[in-house]
Design a protein around this motif. Structure first.
Motif, PDB file in Angstrom:
ATOM      1  N   VAL A  56      -9.279  19.675  16.569  1.00  0.00           N
ATOM      2  CA  VAL A  56      -9.116  20.038  15.157  1.00  0.00           C
ATOM      3  C   VAL A  56      -8.669  18.796  14.393  1.00  0.00           C
ATOM      4  O   VAL A  56      -7.599  18.251  14.660  1.00  0.00           O
ATOM      5  CB  VAL A  56      -8.074  21.159  14.974  1.00  0.00           C
ATOM      6  N   PRO A  57      -9.477  18.310  13.459  1.00  0.00           N
ATOM      7  CA  PRO A  57      -9.113  17.107  12.718  1.00  0.00           C
ATOM      8  C   PRO A  57      -8.007  17.393  11.714  1.00  0.00           C
ATOM      9  O   PRO A  57      -7.743  18.551  11.372  1.00  0.00           O
ATOM     10  CB  PRO A  57     -10.419  16.738  12.006  1.00  0.00           C
ATOM     11  N   SER A  58      -7.358  16.337  11.237  1.00  0.00           N
ATOM     12  CA  SER A  58      -6.352  16.503  10.196  1.00  0.00           C
ATOM     13  C   SER A  58      -7.036  16.714   8.855  1.00  0.00           C
ATOM     14  O   SER A  58      -8.243  16.480   8.707  1.00  0.00           O
ATOM     15  CB  SER A  58      -5.458  15.261  10.121  1.00  0.00           C
ATOM     16  N   VAL A  59      -6.280  17.137   7.864  1.00  0.00           N
ATOM     17  CA  VAL A  59      -6.831  17.311   6.518  1.00  0.00           C
ATOM     18  C   VAL A  59      -7.357  15.978   5.987  1.00  0.00           C
ATOM     19  O   VAL A  59      -8.422  15.918   5.376  1.00  0.00           O
ATOM     20  CB  VAL A  59      -5.764  17.898   5.574  1.00  0.00           C
ATOM     21  N   ALA A  60      -6.605  14.903   6.235  1.00  0.00           N
ATOM     22  CA  ALA A  60      -7.038  13.583   5.757  1.00  0.00           C
ATOM     23  C   ALA A  60      -8.362  13.182   6.395  1.00  0.00           C
ATOM     24  O   ALA A  60      -9.242  12.610   5.726  1.00  0.00           O
ATOM     25  CB  ALA A  60      -5.967  12.542   6.061  1.00  0.00           C
ATOM     26  N   ASP A  61      -8.526  13.480   7.697  1.00  0.00           N
ATOM     27  CA  ASP A  61      -9.790  13.162   8.371  1.00  0.00           C
ATOM     28  C   ASP A  61     -10.946  13.963   7.767  1.00  0.00           C
ATOM     29  O   ASP A  61     -12.061  13.436   7.583  1.00  0.00           O
ATOM     30  CB  ASP A  61      -9.683  13.482   9.868  1.00  0.00           C
ATOM     31  N   VAL A  62     -10.706  15.229   7.460  1.00  0.00           N
ATOM     32  CA  VAL A  62     -11.750  16.072   6.872  1.00  0.00           C
ATOM     33  C   VAL A  62     -12.135  15.562   5.485  1.00  0.00           C
ATOM     34  O   VAL A  62     -13.322  15.552   5.111  1.00  0.00           O
ATOM     35  CB  VAL A  62     -11.274  17.541   6.808  1.00  0.00           C
ATOM     36  N   GLU A  63     -11.163  15.127   4.735  1.00  0.00           N
ATOM     37  CA  GLU A  63     -11.447  14.577   3.401  1.00  0.00           C
ATOM     38  C   GLU A  63     -12.320  13.329   3.509  1.00  0.00           C
ATOM     39  O   GLU A  63     -13.289  13.155   2.744  1.00  0.00           O
ATOM     40  CB  GLU A  63     -10.139  14.265   2.676  1.00  0.00           C
ATOM     41  N   ARG A  64     -11.992  12.448   4.476  1.00  0.00           N
ATOM     42  CA  ARG A  64     -12.795  11.234   4.666  1.00  0.00           C
ATOM     43  C   ARG A  64     -14.207  11.586   5.141  1.00  0.00           C
ATOM     44  O   ARG A  64     -15.186  10.967   4.721  1.00  0.00           O
ATOM     45  CB  ARG A  64     -12.107  10.295   5.663  1.00  0.00           C
ATOM     46  N   TRP A  65     -14.304  12.581   6.021  1.00  0.00           N
ATOM     47  CA  TRP A  65     -15.599  13.028   6.534  1.00  0.00           C
ATOM     48  C   TRP A  65     -16.455  13.550   5.379  1.00  0.00           C
ATOM     49  O   TRP A  65     -17.633  13.212   5.251  1.00  0.00           O
ATOM     50  CB  TRP A  65     -15.365  14.127   7.567  1.00  0.00           C
ATOM     51  N   GLN A  85      -9.912  25.401   5.036  1.00  0.00           N
ATOM     52  CA  GLN A  85     -10.114  25.901   6.390  1.00  0.00           C
ATOM     53  C   GLN A  85      -9.317  25.085   7.414  1.00  0.00           C
ATOM     54  O   GLN A  85      -8.749  25.633   8.361  1.00  0.00           O
ATOM     55  CB  GLN A  85     -11.602  25.852   6.744  1.00  0.00           C
ATOM     56  N   THR A  86      -9.278  23.783   7.213  1.00  0.00           N
ATOM     57  CA  THR A  86      -8.550  22.918   8.137  1.00  0.00           C
ATOM     58  C   THR A  86      -7.053  23.192   8.062  1.00  0.00           C
ATOM     59  O   THR A  86      -6.365  23.260   9.093  1.00  0.00           O
ATOM     60  CB  THR A  86      -8.816  21.438   7.822  1.00  0.00           C
ATOM     61  N   THR A  87      -6.538  23.348   6.847  1.00  0.00           N
ATOM     62  CA  THR A  87      -5.116  23.659   6.675  1.00  0.00           C
ATOM     63  C   THR A  87      -4.768  24.963   7.381  1.00  0.00           C
ATOM     64  O   THR A  87      -3.728  25.074   8.046  1.00  0.00           O
ATOM     65  CB  THR A  87      -4.768  23.768   5.182  1.00  0.00           C
ATOM     66  N   ALA A  88      -5.647  25.961   7.261  1.00  0.00           N
ATOM     67  CA  ALA A  88      -5.411  27.252   7.916  1.00  0.00           C
ATOM     68  C   ALA A  88      -5.379  27.108   9.435  1.00  0.00           C
ATOM     69  O   ALA A  88      -4.582  27.760  10.117  1.00  0.00           O
ATOM     70  CB  ALA A  88      -6.482  28.249   7.505  1.00  0.00           C
ATOM     71  N   LEU A  89      -6.231  26.231   9.984  1.00  0.00           N
ATOM     72  CA  LEU A  89      -6.269  26.027  11.432  1.00  0.00           C
ATOM     73  C   LEU A  89      -4.989  25.390  11.948  1.00  0.00           C
ATOM     74  O   LEU A  89      -4.623  25.570  13.115  1.00  0.00           O
ATOM     75  CB  LEU A  89      -7.469  25.152  11.810  1.00  0.00           C
ATOM     76  N   HIS A  90      -4.315  24.628  11.073  1.00  0.00           N
ATOM     77  CA  HIS A  90      -3.074  23.978  11.469  1.00  0.00           C
ATOM     78  C   HIS A  90      -1.848  24.836  11.173  1.00  0.00           C
ATOM     79  O   HIS A  90      -0.718  24.394  11.380  1.00  0.00           O
ATOM     80  CB  HIS A  90      -2.927  22.630  10.741  1.00  0.00           C
ATOM     81  N   ASP A 138       8.450  14.938  15.171  1.00  0.00           N
ATOM     82  CA  ASP A 138       7.685  14.716  13.940  1.00  0.00           C
ATOM     83  C   ASP A 138       6.345  15.420  14.031  1.00  0.00           C
ATOM     84  O   ASP A 138       5.378  15.016  13.371  1.00  0.00           O
ATOM     85  CB  ASP A 138       7.444  13.203  13.723  1.00  0.00           C
ATOM     86  N   SER A 139       6.272  16.482  14.841  1.00  0.00           N
ATOM     87  CA  SER A 139       4.956  17.051  15.151  1.00  0.00           C
ATOM     88  C   SER A 139       4.731  18.468  14.642  1.00  0.00           C
ATOM     89  O   SER A 139       3.584  18.887  14.490  1.00  0.00           O
ATOM     90  CB  SER A 139       4.735  17.036  16.662  1.00  0.00           C
ATOM     91  N   ALA A 140       5.791  19.231  14.387  1.00  0.00           N
ATOM     92  CA  ALA A 140       5.603  20.615  13.954  1.00  0.00           C
ATOM     93  C   ALA A 140       6.787  21.070  13.120  1.00  0.00           C
ATOM     94  O   ALA A 140       7.923  20.599  13.304  1.00  0.00           O
ATOM     95  CB  ALA A 140       5.434  21.541  15.159  1.00  0.00           C
ATOM     96  N   VAL A 141       6.509  22.002  12.216  1.00  0.00           N
ATOM     97  CA  VAL A 141       7.550  22.578  11.362  1.00  0.00           C
ATOM     98  C   VAL A 141       7.461  24.092  11.458  1.00  0.00           C
ATOM     99  O   VAL A 141       6.366  24.665  11.410  1.00  0.00           O
ATOM    100  CB  VAL A 141       7.370  22.166   9.883  1.00  0.00           C
ATOM    101  N   GLN A 142       8.609  24.740  11.594  1.00  0.00           N
ATOM    102  CA  GLN A 142       8.672  26.195  11.535  1.00  0.00           C
ATOM    103  C   GLN A 142       9.422  26.586  10.270  1.00  0.00           C
ATOM    104  O   GLN A 142      10.539  26.109  10.034  1.00  0.00           O
ATOM    105  CB  GLN A 142       9.356  26.772  12.770  1.00  0.00           C
ATOM    106  N   VAL A 143       8.803  27.457   9.469  1.00  0.00           N
ATOM    107  CA  VAL A 143       9.369  27.875   8.188  1.00  0.00           C
ATOM    108  C   VAL A 143       9.591  29.381   8.214  1.00  0.00           C
ATOM    109  O   VAL A 143       8.650  30.146   8.441  1.00  0.00           O
ATOM    110  CB  VAL A 143       8.438  27.513   7.011  1.00  0.00           C
ATOM    111  N   GLU A 184      -0.129  20.351  10.610  1.00  0.00           N
ATOM    112  CA  GLU A 184      -0.962  19.374   9.915  1.00  0.00           C
ATOM    113  C   GLU A 184      -0.093  18.203   9.463  1.00  0.00           C
ATOM    114  O   GLU A 184       1.006  18.381   8.938  1.00  0.00           O
ATOM    115  CB  GLU A 184      -1.654  20.045   8.723  1.00  0.00           C
ATOM    116  N   ARG A 185      -0.596  16.991   9.658  1.00  0.00           N
ATOM    117  CA  ARG A 185       0.200  15.793   9.452  1.00  0.00           C
ATOM    118  C   ARG A 185       0.815  15.706   8.050  1.00  0.00           C
ATOM    119  O   ARG A 185       2.007  15.410   7.882  1.00  0.00           O
ATOM    120  CB  ARG A 185      -0.675  14.564   9.705  1.00  0.00           C
ATOM    121  N   GLN A 186       0.038  15.981   7.024  1.00  0.00           N
ATOM    122  CA  GLN A 186       0.542  15.874   5.660  1.00  0.00           C
ATOM    123  C   GLN A 186       1.631  16.897   5.385  1.00  0.00           C
ATOM    124  O   GLN A 186       2.604  16.620   4.686  1.00  0.00           O
ATOM    125  CB  GLN A 186      -0.611  16.025   4.662  1.00  0.00           C
TER     126      GLN A 186
END
Length: 256
Positions: free
Chosen positions: A26-35, A52-57, A200-205, A216-218
Protein backbone atom coordinates in the motif's frame (compact mmCIF):
# COMPACT_ATOMS: atom_id res chain seq x y z
CA UNK A 1 4.52 3.94 -20.05
CA UNK A 2 6.49 1.01 -18.61
CA UNK A 3 6.87 0.34 -14.94
CA UNK A 4 10.51 1.33 -15.18
CA UNK A 5 9.62 4.65 -16.80
CA UNK A 6 6.95 5.36 -14.17
CA UNK A 7 9.37 4.46 -11.38
CA UNK A 8 11.99 6.87 -12.69
CA UNK A 9 9.39 9.68 -12.72
CA UNK A 10 8.33 9.17 -9.11
CA UNK A 11 11.66 8.04 -7.66
CA UNK A 12 10.81 4.38 -7.14
CA UNK A 13 12.21 1.10 -8.44
CA UNK A 14 10.35 -1.15 -10.90
CA UNK A 15 9.89 -3.83 -8.20
CA UNK A 16 8.11 -1.30 -5.98
CA UNK A 17 5.78 -0.38 -8.87
CA UNK A 18 5.01 -4.07 -9.44
CA UNK A 19 4.18 -4.65 -5.77
CA UNK A 20 1.71 -1.76 -5.76
CA UNK A 21 0.10 -2.89 -9.01
CA UNK A 22 -0.26 -6.44 -7.68
CA UNK A 23 -1.73 -5.34 -4.36
CA UNK A 24 1.21 -6.50 -2.25
CA UNK A 25 2.10 -3.02 -0.99
CA UNK A 26 0.00 0.00 0.00
CA UNK A 27 1.70 3.23 -1.11
CA UNK A 28 1.68 6.41 0.95
CA UNK A 29 -0.58 9.32 0.05
CA UNK A 30 2.47 11.26 -1.16
CA UNK A 31 3.45 8.37 -3.45
CA UNK A 32 -0.08 8.21 -4.88
CA UNK A 33 -0.04 11.95 -5.55
CA UNK A 34 3.27 11.64 -7.41
CA UNK A 35 1.95 8.62 -9.35
CA UNK A 36 -1.18 10.54 -10.37
CA UNK A 37 0.87 13.55 -11.46
CA UNK A 38 3.30 11.38 -13.42
CA UNK A 39 0.47 9.71 -15.34
CA UNK A 40 -1.49 12.90 -15.97
CA UNK A 41 -4.53 11.86 -13.93
CA UNK A 42 -7.45 14.30 -13.78
CA UNK A 43 -7.90 16.28 -10.55
CA UNK A 44 -11.05 14.34 -9.57
CA UNK A 45 -9.31 10.98 -10.17
CA UNK A 46 -6.31 12.09 -8.13
CA UNK A 47 -8.57 13.21 -5.26
CA UNK A 48 -10.41 9.88 -5.35
CA UNK A 49 -7.15 7.92 -5.24
CA UNK A 50 -5.91 10.00 -2.31
CA UNK A 51 -9.15 9.36 -0.40
CA UNK A 52 -8.92 5.62 -1.06
CA UNK A 53 -5.29 5.47 0.02
CA UNK A 54 -6.00 7.39 3.23
CA UNK A 55 -8.81 4.94 4.02
CA UNK A 56 -6.45 1.98 3.51
CA UNK A 57 -4.09 3.46 6.08
CA UNK A 58 -6.89 4.01 8.62
CA UNK A 59 -8.42 1.27 10.75
CA UNK A 60 -11.56 1.99 12.79
CA UNK A 61 -12.91 -0.18 15.57
CA UNK A 62 -15.99 0.43 17.70
CA UNK A 63 -15.71 0.26 21.50
CA UNK A 64 -18.25 -2.55 21.52
CA UNK A 65 -16.11 -4.62 19.15
CA UNK A 66 -12.92 -3.80 21.05
CA UNK A 67 -14.33 -5.02 24.34
CA UNK A 68 -15.64 -8.31 22.99
CA UNK A 69 -15.30 -10.94 24.25
CA UNK A 70 -13.66 -9.18 27.18
CA UNK A 71 -12.03 -5.97 28.35
CA UNK A 72 -8.93 -8.05 29.14
CA UNK A 73 -8.43 -8.91 25.47
CA UNK A 74 -8.18 -5.22 24.59
CA UNK A 75 -5.69 -4.62 27.42
CA UNK A 76 -3.57 -7.53 26.22
CA UNK A 77 -3.57 -6.12 22.69
CA UNK A 78 -2.40 -2.77 24.05
CA UNK A 79 0.22 -4.52 26.16
CA UNK A 80 1.69 -6.25 23.11
CA UNK A 81 1.80 -2.98 21.18
CA UNK A 82 3.47 -1.16 24.08
CA UNK A 83 6.02 -3.95 24.49
CA UNK A 84 6.95 -3.78 20.79
CA UNK A 85 7.35 0.01 20.74
CA UNK A 86 10.46 1.86 21.88
CA UNK A 87 8.95 5.32 22.35
CA UNK A 88 5.34 5.95 23.30
CA UNK A 89 3.88 9.44 23.25
CA UNK A 90 0.41 9.99 24.72
CA UNK A 91 -1.78 13.08 24.98
CA UNK A 92 -4.77 12.87 27.30
CA UNK A 93 -7.14 15.85 27.72
CA UNK A 94 -9.91 14.17 29.73
CA UNK A 95 -8.68 11.54 32.17
CA UNK A 96 -5.48 10.20 33.73
CA UNK A 97 -3.77 7.91 31.15
CA UNK A 98 -4.39 4.20 31.70
CA UNK A 99 -0.70 3.39 32.27
CA UNK A 100 -0.63 5.87 35.18
CA UNK A 101 -3.93 4.92 36.83
CA UNK A 102 -4.28 3.38 40.28
CA UNK A 103 -6.48 0.31 40.67
CA UNK A 104 -9.11 2.28 42.58
CA UNK A 105 -9.19 5.02 39.96
CA UNK A 106 -9.55 2.40 37.21
CA UNK A 107 -12.50 0.86 39.05
CA UNK A 108 -14.35 4.18 39.27
CA UNK A 109 -13.60 5.06 35.63
CA UNK A 110 -14.95 1.72 34.41
CA UNK A 111 -18.02 1.94 36.63
CA UNK A 112 -18.74 5.45 35.34
CA UNK A 113 -18.58 4.02 31.82
CA UNK A 114 -21.25 1.46 32.65
CA UNK A 115 -18.91 -1.52 32.99
CA UNK A 116 -20.63 -4.60 34.40
CA UNK A 117 -19.81 -5.51 38.00
CA UNK A 118 -19.44 -9.21 37.16
CA UNK A 119 -16.19 -8.61 35.22
CA UNK A 120 -14.97 -5.50 37.00
CA UNK A 121 -12.23 -7.09 39.13
CA UNK A 122 -10.64 -8.85 36.13
CA UNK A 123 -10.89 -5.69 34.02
CA UNK A 124 -9.10 -3.65 36.71
CA UNK A 125 -6.41 -6.33 37.08
CA UNK A 126 -5.81 -6.49 33.31
CA UNK A 127 -5.13 -2.75 33.14
CA UNK A 128 -2.85 -2.82 36.17
CA UNK A 129 -0.85 -5.67 34.61
CA UNK A 130 -0.12 -3.47 31.58
CA UNK A 131 1.72 -1.00 33.77
CA UNK A 132 4.77 -3.23 34.29
CA UNK A 133 6.04 -1.98 30.93
CA UNK A 134 6.77 1.39 32.57
CA UNK A 135 9.69 -0.19 34.43
CA UNK A 136 11.41 -1.36 31.25
CA UNK A 137 14.21 1.21 30.96
CA UNK A 138 14.78 0.35 27.30
CA UNK A 139 11.49 2.13 26.55
CA UNK A 140 10.63 5.82 26.77
CA UNK A 141 7.23 7.19 27.73
CA UNK A 142 6.15 10.79 27.17
CA UNK A 143 2.80 11.78 28.65
CA UNK A 144 1.13 15.14 28.20
CA UNK A 145 -1.95 15.64 30.37
CA UNK A 146 -4.17 18.68 30.80
CA UNK A 147 -4.76 20.11 34.27
CA UNK A 148 -8.47 19.61 33.66
CA UNK A 149 -7.97 15.86 33.20
CA UNK A 150 -6.27 15.68 36.59
CA UNK A 151 -9.04 17.66 38.28
CA UNK A 152 -12.04 15.70 36.97
CA UNK A 153 -13.98 14.31 39.98
CA UNK A 154 -14.23 10.69 38.86
CA UNK A 155 -13.73 9.13 42.29
CA UNK A 156 -13.92 9.99 46.02
CA UNK A 157 -11.36 12.39 47.46
CA UNK A 158 -9.05 9.72 49.03
CA UNK A 159 -8.86 7.80 45.71
CA UNK A 160 -8.33 11.07 43.80
CA UNK A 161 -5.46 12.08 46.08
CA UNK A 162 -3.86 8.64 45.75
CA UNK A 163 -4.09 8.96 41.98
CA UNK A 164 -2.37 12.34 41.95
CA UNK A 165 0.38 10.95 44.17
CA UNK A 166 0.78 7.99 41.79
CA UNK A 167 1.31 10.32 38.81
CA UNK A 168 3.89 12.31 40.80
CA UNK A 169 5.76 9.13 41.77
CA UNK A 170 5.87 7.72 38.24
CA UNK A 171 7.11 11.06 36.91
CA UNK A 172 10.38 10.44 38.77
CA UNK A 173 11.23 7.36 36.68
CA UNK A 174 14.14 8.10 34.37
CA UNK A 175 12.34 6.76 31.27
CA UNK A 176 9.00 8.47 32.00
CA UNK A 177 8.23 12.11 31.20
CA UNK A 178 5.01 13.60 32.53
CA UNK A 179 4.04 17.01 31.20
CA UNK A 180 1.05 18.91 32.57
CA UNK A 181 -0.57 21.72 30.60
CA UNK A 182 -1.81 24.21 33.21
CA UNK A 183 -5.11 26.02 32.91
CA UNK A 184 -3.18 29.28 32.51
CA UNK A 185 -1.50 28.10 29.28
CA UNK A 186 -2.65 29.59 25.99
CA UNK A 187 -3.49 26.62 23.77
CA UNK A 188 -4.96 27.87 20.46
CA UNK A 189 -5.18 24.44 18.81
CA UNK A 190 -6.07 21.82 21.41
CA UNK A 191 -6.91 18.37 20.00
CA UNK A 192 -10.26 17.26 21.47
CA UNK A 193 -9.38 13.57 21.72
CA UNK A 194 -6.79 11.38 23.36
CA UNK A 195 -4.11 10.08 21.00
CA UNK A 196 -1.14 7.74 21.38
CA UNK A 197 1.85 7.60 19.01
CA UNK A 198 3.77 4.32 18.84
CA UNK A 199 7.33 5.13 17.80
CA UNK A 200 6.95 7.15 14.58
CA UNK A 201 4.88 4.56 12.74
CA UNK A 202 1.28 4.55 14.00
CA UNK A 203 -1.21 6.69 15.88
CA UNK A 204 -4.25 5.55 17.85
CA UNK A 205 -6.98 8.16 18.34
CA UNK A 206 -9.85 7.64 20.78
CA UNK A 207 -13.21 9.05 19.71
CA UNK A 208 -16.77 8.82 21.00
CA UNK A 209 -17.51 5.87 18.71
CA UNK A 210 -14.31 3.90 19.12
CA UNK A 211 -10.66 3.82 18.12
CA UNK A 212 -9.00 4.91 14.88
CA UNK A 213 -5.54 3.60 13.98
CA UNK A 214 -3.60 5.76 11.51
CA UNK A 215 -0.47 4.64 9.69
CA UNK A 216 -0.20 7.00 6.74
CA UNK A 217 3.04 8.96 6.92
CA UNK A 218 1.53 12.44 6.61
CA UNK A 219 -1.07 11.70 9.27
CA UNK A 220 1.53 10.33 11.69
CA UNK A 221 3.76 13.35 11.10
CA UNK A 222 0.83 15.69 11.80
CA UNK A 223 0.23 14.03 15.18
CA UNK A 224 3.95 14.08 15.99
CA UNK A 225 3.98 17.83 15.35
CA UNK A 226 0.82 18.28 17.44
CA UNK A 227 2.34 16.33 20.33
CA UNK A 228 5.56 18.36 20.28
CA UNK A 229 3.54 21.58 20.28
CA UNK A 230 1.48 20.44 23.28
CA UNK A 231 4.56 19.16 25.10
CA UNK A 232 6.21 22.56 24.70
CA UNK A 233 3.32 24.13 26.64
CA UNK A 234 3.52 21.64 29.51
CA UNK A 235 5.29 21.81 32.85
CA UNK A 236 7.72 18.97 33.53
CA UNK A 237 9.72 17.48 36.39
CA UNK A 238 9.56 19.71 39.50
CA UNK A 239 7.15 22.07 37.75
CA UNK A 240 4.74 19.23 37.00
CA UNK A 241 4.99 17.88 40.54
CA UNK A 242 4.33 21.36 41.94
CA UNK A 243 1.17 21.54 39.83
CA UNK A 244 0.12 18.11 41.08
CA UNK A 245 0.65 19.33 44.64
CA UNK A 246 -1.49 22.41 44.00
CA UNK A 247 -4.28 20.28 42.53
CA UNK A 248 -4.04 17.87 45.48
CA UNK A 249 -4.40 20.74 47.93
CA UNK A 250 -7.55 21.91 46.16
CA UNK A 251 -8.97 18.37 46.11
CA UNK A 252 -8.13 17.88 49.80
CA UNK A 253 -10.03 21.05 50.70
CA UNK A 254 -13.21 19.51 49.29
CA UNK A 255 -13.38 16.92 52.07
CA UNK A 256 -14.65 13.42 51.35
Amino acid sequence: MTGQQLGSRIGKGQSWIAKVENGRLVPSVADVERWADATGARADVKASLVDQTTALHTESQSWRALHRPSFRRRQEELRRMEQQATTIRLFQPNVVPGLLQTAEYIRHVLQAGGFGAENLADAVASRVERQTVLYDESKHFRFVITEGALRWRLCPVPAHLAQLDRVATLSTLTNVSVGIIPWSAYVPNRPPNMFMILDDSAVQVETMHGLDTLKERQQVDAYLAAFDALDSLAQHDDGARATLGRIAADVRSLGD
